[in-house]
Motif scaffolding. Structure first.
Motif, short mmCIF file in Angstrom:
data_model
loop_
_atom_site.label_atom_id
_atom_site.label_comp_id
_atom_site.label_asym_id
_atom_site.label_seq_id
_atom_site.Cartn_x
_atom_site.Cartn_y
_atom_site.Cartn_z
N MET A 50 -5.40 -1.61 4.21
CA MET A 50 -4.67 -2.85 4.44
C MET A 50 -5.46 -3.77 5.37
O MET A 50 -5.60 -4.97 5.12
CB MET A 50 -3.30 -2.56 5.04
CG MET A 50 -2.47 -3.79 5.30
SD MET A 50 -0.86 -3.42 6.02
CE MET A 50 -1.33 -2.83 7.65
N ILE A 84 -10.13 3.02 12.18
CA ILE A 84 -9.08 3.90 11.64
C ILE A 84 -9.69 5.02 10.82
O ILE A 84 -9.33 6.19 10.97
CB ILE A 84 -8.08 3.08 10.80
CG1 ILE A 84 -7.30 2.12 11.70
CG2 ILE A 84 -7.12 4.00 10.04
CD1 ILE A 84 -6.48 1.09 10.94
N THR A 110 -1.41 8.09 4.21
CA THR A 110 -0.76 6.94 4.82
C THR A 110 -1.70 6.25 5.81
O THR A 110 -1.79 5.02 5.85
CB THR A 110 0.54 7.37 5.53
OG1 THR A 110 1.39 7.99 4.56
CG2 THR A 110 1.25 6.20 6.16
N ILE A 111 -2.40 7.05 6.59
CA ILE A 111 -3.36 6.49 7.54
C ILE A 111 -4.50 5.78 6.79
O ILE A 111 -4.92 4.68 7.18
CB ILE A 111 -3.90 7.57 8.49
CG1 ILE A 111 -2.75 8.11 9.35
CG2 ILE A 111 -5.03 7.03 9.37
CD1 ILE A 111 -3.10 9.36 10.14
N TYR A 170 0.84 -1.17 0.00
CA TYR A 170 0.00 0.00 0.00
C TYR A 170 0.89 1.24 0.00
O TYR A 170 1.79 1.35 0.82
CB TYR A 170 -0.92 0.00 1.22
CG TYR A 170 -1.88 -1.17 1.20
CD1 TYR A 170 -3.12 -1.04 0.62
CD2 TYR A 170 -1.53 -2.40 1.73
CE1 TYR A 170 -4.00 -2.11 0.59
CE2 TYR A 170 -2.39 -3.47 1.70
CZ TYR A 170 -3.63 -3.32 1.12
OH TYR A 170 -4.49 -4.36 1.08
N TYR A 177 -10.66 -1.41 10.19
CA TYR A 177 -10.78 -0.46 9.08
C TYR A 177 -11.71 0.69 9.46
O TYR A 177 -11.36 1.86 9.31
CB TYR A 177 -11.29 -1.17 7.82
CG TYR A 177 -11.83 -0.25 6.76
CD1 TYR A 177 -10.97 0.40 5.90
CD2 TYR A 177 -13.20 -0.04 6.63
CE1 TYR A 177 -11.45 1.26 4.93
CE2 TYR A 177 -13.69 0.82 5.66
CZ TYR A 177 -12.82 1.47 4.81
OH TYR A 177 -13.31 2.32 3.85
N ASN A 185 -4.28 4.37 3.89
CA ASN A 185 -3.73 3.12 3.36
C ASN A 185 -3.64 2.04 4.42
O ASN A 185 -3.86 0.86 4.13
CB ASN A 185 -2.36 3.36 2.73
CG ASN A 185 -2.48 4.05 1.40
OD1 ASN A 185 -3.49 3.95 0.71
ND2 ASN A 185 -1.44 4.78 1.02
N LEU A 186 -3.33 2.44 5.64
CA LEU A 186 -3.32 1.48 6.74
C LEU A 186 -4.72 0.88 6.92
O LEU A 186 -4.87 -0.34 7.09
CB LEU A 186 -2.87 2.16 8.03
CG LEU A 186 -2.88 1.31 9.29
CD1 LEU A 186 -1.87 0.17 9.19
CD2 LEU A 186 -2.59 2.18 10.51
#
Length: 85
Positions: free
Chosen positions: A29, A43, A22-23, A1, A40, A25-26
């Protein structure tokens, strides 16, 4: 990612990057690689809560409080901690 813009090496160490990609994408993931929808959602919900008040310095949104990359992460982590405790 990986975020769309890549590593953004031109702003490395300047505390001006936008960490929301970036957050996000976490979160993706956890959703697509680990099938952990509840993580998910957590976040993403926390990110949306932070974005309702704050933006990184590279944002053009003038109605939000501007913070550096490190401060954005600190705010995000504090919100996350308060949510899971």
């Amino acid at each position: 990612y990986n975020t769309l813009h890549g590593a953004a090496t031109d702003i490395k160490g300047k505390d001006v990057g936008n960490p929301s990609g970036t957050i996000s994408n976490l979160a993706l993931m956890f959703k697509y690689s680990f099938n952990k929808i509840e993580i998910y959602n957590l976040i993403r919900d926390i990110l949306n809560k932070v974005l309702s008040k704050y933006r990184s310095f590279d944002s053009s949104d003038t109605n939000k409080i501007k913070v550096g990359t490190n401060e954005f992460y600190k705010i995000y982590l504090e919100e996350l901690k308060s949510e899971i405790q």
